[in-house]
Design a protein around this motif. Structure first.
Motif, short mmCIF file in Angstrom:
data_model
loop_
_atom_site.label_atom_id
_atom_site.label_comp_id
_atom_site.label_asym_id
_atom_site.label_seq_id
_atom_site.Cartn_x
_atom_site.Cartn_y
_atom_site.Cartn_z
N PRO A 32 0.81 -1.23 0.00
CA PRO A 32 0.00 0.00 0.00
C PRO A 32 0.83 1.27 0.00
O PRO A 32 0.38 2.30 -0.53
CB PRO A 32 -0.84 -0.12 1.27
N ARG A 36 0.74 4.17 -3.31
CA ARG A 36 0.52 5.63 -3.23
C ARG A 36 1.59 6.40 -4.00
O ARG A 36 1.46 7.62 -4.19
CB ARG A 36 0.54 6.12 -1.77
N ASN A 141 -0.93 1.60 14.89
CA ASN A 141 -2.15 2.21 15.41
C ASN A 141 -2.01 2.54 16.89
O ASN A 141 -1.44 1.76 17.65
CB ASN A 141 -3.33 1.24 15.26
N HIS A 202 -5.77 10.15 2.03
CA HIS A 202 -5.86 8.69 1.98
C HIS A 202 -5.65 8.13 3.38
O HIS A 202 -4.76 8.58 4.11
CB HIS A 202 -4.79 8.12 1.04
N PHE A 203 -6.49 7.14 3.73
CA PHE A 203 -6.32 6.45 5.02
C PHE A 203 -6.67 4.99 4.82
O PHE A 203 -7.68 4.67 4.19
CB PHE A 203 -7.25 7.07 6.09
N ASP A 204 -5.83 4.11 5.35
CA ASP A 204 -6.10 2.67 5.20
C ASP A 204 -5.53 1.93 6.41
O ASP A 204 -4.57 2.39 7.05
CB ASP A 204 -5.45 2.15 3.91
N GLU A 205 -6.15 0.80 6.72
CA GLU A 205 -5.62 -0.13 7.71
C GLU A 205 -5.39 -1.44 6.96
O GLU A 205 -6.25 -2.33 6.96
CB GLU A 205 -6.61 -0.32 8.87
N PRO A 206 -4.25 -1.57 6.31
CA PRO A 206 -4.07 -2.69 5.38
C PRO A 206 -3.98 -4.03 6.10
O PRO A 206 -3.40 -4.14 7.18
CB PRO A 206 -2.75 -2.36 4.66
N THR A 209 -1.23 -9.42 2.99
CA THR A 209 -1.60 -9.94 1.68
C THR A 209 -1.19 -11.40 1.53
O THR A 209 -1.82 -12.17 0.81
CB THR A 209 -0.92 -9.12 0.58
N HIS A 226 -1.54 1.38 10.20
CA HIS A 226 -2.27 2.19 9.24
C HIS A 226 -1.32 2.94 8.31
O HIS A 226 -0.13 3.09 8.60
CB HIS A 226 -3.25 3.17 9.92
N MET A 228 -1.31 6.57 5.93
CA MET A 228 -2.01 7.83 5.66
C MET A 228 -1.20 8.63 4.63
O MET A 228 0.03 8.63 4.69
CB MET A 228 -2.11 8.72 6.91
#
Ligand SMILES: C[S@@+](CC[C@H](N)C(=O)[O-])C[C@H]1O[C@@H](n2cnc3c(N)ncnc32)[C@H](O)[C@@H]1O
Length: 237
Positions: A32, A36, A141, A202-206, A209, A226, A228
């Motif tokens: 991720p 970006r 986090n 943008h914000f994600d808690e990936p 995978t 996370h 950002m």
């Protein structure tokens, strides 16, 4: 300078990272973070708290002229050995030795929990970004830095969060390392970012995978990581 454990933990950290990074980096955050960056027009980047330079090498592989900065001499020595063409400087987030608006992209890859004066560090990261440039952050986090497994490995274990609103430094030990990390409630980071002319885009808690299924399952149980992206206001001076 304050002792944060990194000088004494550097050798163990370098061994732990290996060539490809630990589970959080290799299986959760790298994809991720790179998503970006790829396909964007970032010509130069500053990696704040670059450690032994793994993400700098990944940025360079994307064709981005990258400088890594870190206070820990032993980690910088490893970065220079692993990437003799790279630029690595000794310094701290709280006092970045660059002019205002010098970079298209600033990276903080799992470093905010290590930086004592996080507000000063965030102000500096924003200052050296050009207007319209991006600050890309990966961090633990705040819910996880306030907590721990109640009985890891046991079926009935859970993740207990306590004293969430109290900022504190805690010494963490794993794989031969002993470093000081900061727990801060999430609003402290968010307020510092918001007060420096940065806009969250943008914000994600990936989720992991791939990798070991048991480790994947464990990462899915607790609020761990996370990503950002914050963009510096175009109207900034
Ligand atoms: C968890 S390591 C992350 C290293 C690297 N970004 C990575 O992901 O592999 C945290 C790093 O923050 C650095 N650090 C500690 N205090 C710092 C500060 N005040 N300013 C910048 N970096 C700092 C440490 O030396 C260490 O390299």
């Amino acid at each position: 300078m304050e002792n944060n454990g990194w000088d004494d933990s550097a050798e163990a950290w370098i061994a732990d990272m290996g060539a490809e990074g630990d589970f959080s980096r290799r299986h959760v955050l790298d994809a991720p973070m790179l998503a970006r960056i790829r396909g964007r027009d970032f010509r130069n980047a500053l990696d704040v708290g670059c450690g032994e330079g793994r993400f700098c090498r990944m940025l360079a592989a994307e064709g981005i002229a990258t400088i890594g900065i870190d206070p820990t001499a032993r980690l910088l020595a490893a970065a220079r050995t692993r990437d003799p063409q790279g630029r690595y400087l000794q310094g701290r987030a709280e006092a970045l030795p660059f002019d205002d608006a010098s970079f298209d992209l600033v990276i903080s890859y799992l470093t905010l929990i290590d930086i004592e004066d996080y507000a000063g560090g965030i102000a500096e990261m924003a200052r050296v970004l050009r207007p319209g440039g991006s600050l890309l952050i990966a961090n633990l986090n705040s819910f996880s830095t306030a907590g721990d497994w109640t009985a890891e490995g046991k079926a009935a274990s859970g993740f207990l969060i306590d004293n969430y609103l109290d900022e504190r430094a805690e010494w963490e030990s794993w794989n031969g390392m002993l470093v000081r990390n900061w727990h801060r409630p999430f609003h402290l980071y968010m307020q510092a970012l918001l007060s420096n002319g940065l806009r969250l885009v943008h914000f994600d808690e990936p989720a992991p995978t791939d990798g070991n299924p048991q480790t994947i399952a464990r990462y899915r149980r607790a609020p761990w990581l996370h990503v950002m992206e914050w963009v510096r206001d175009e109207r900034a001076p």
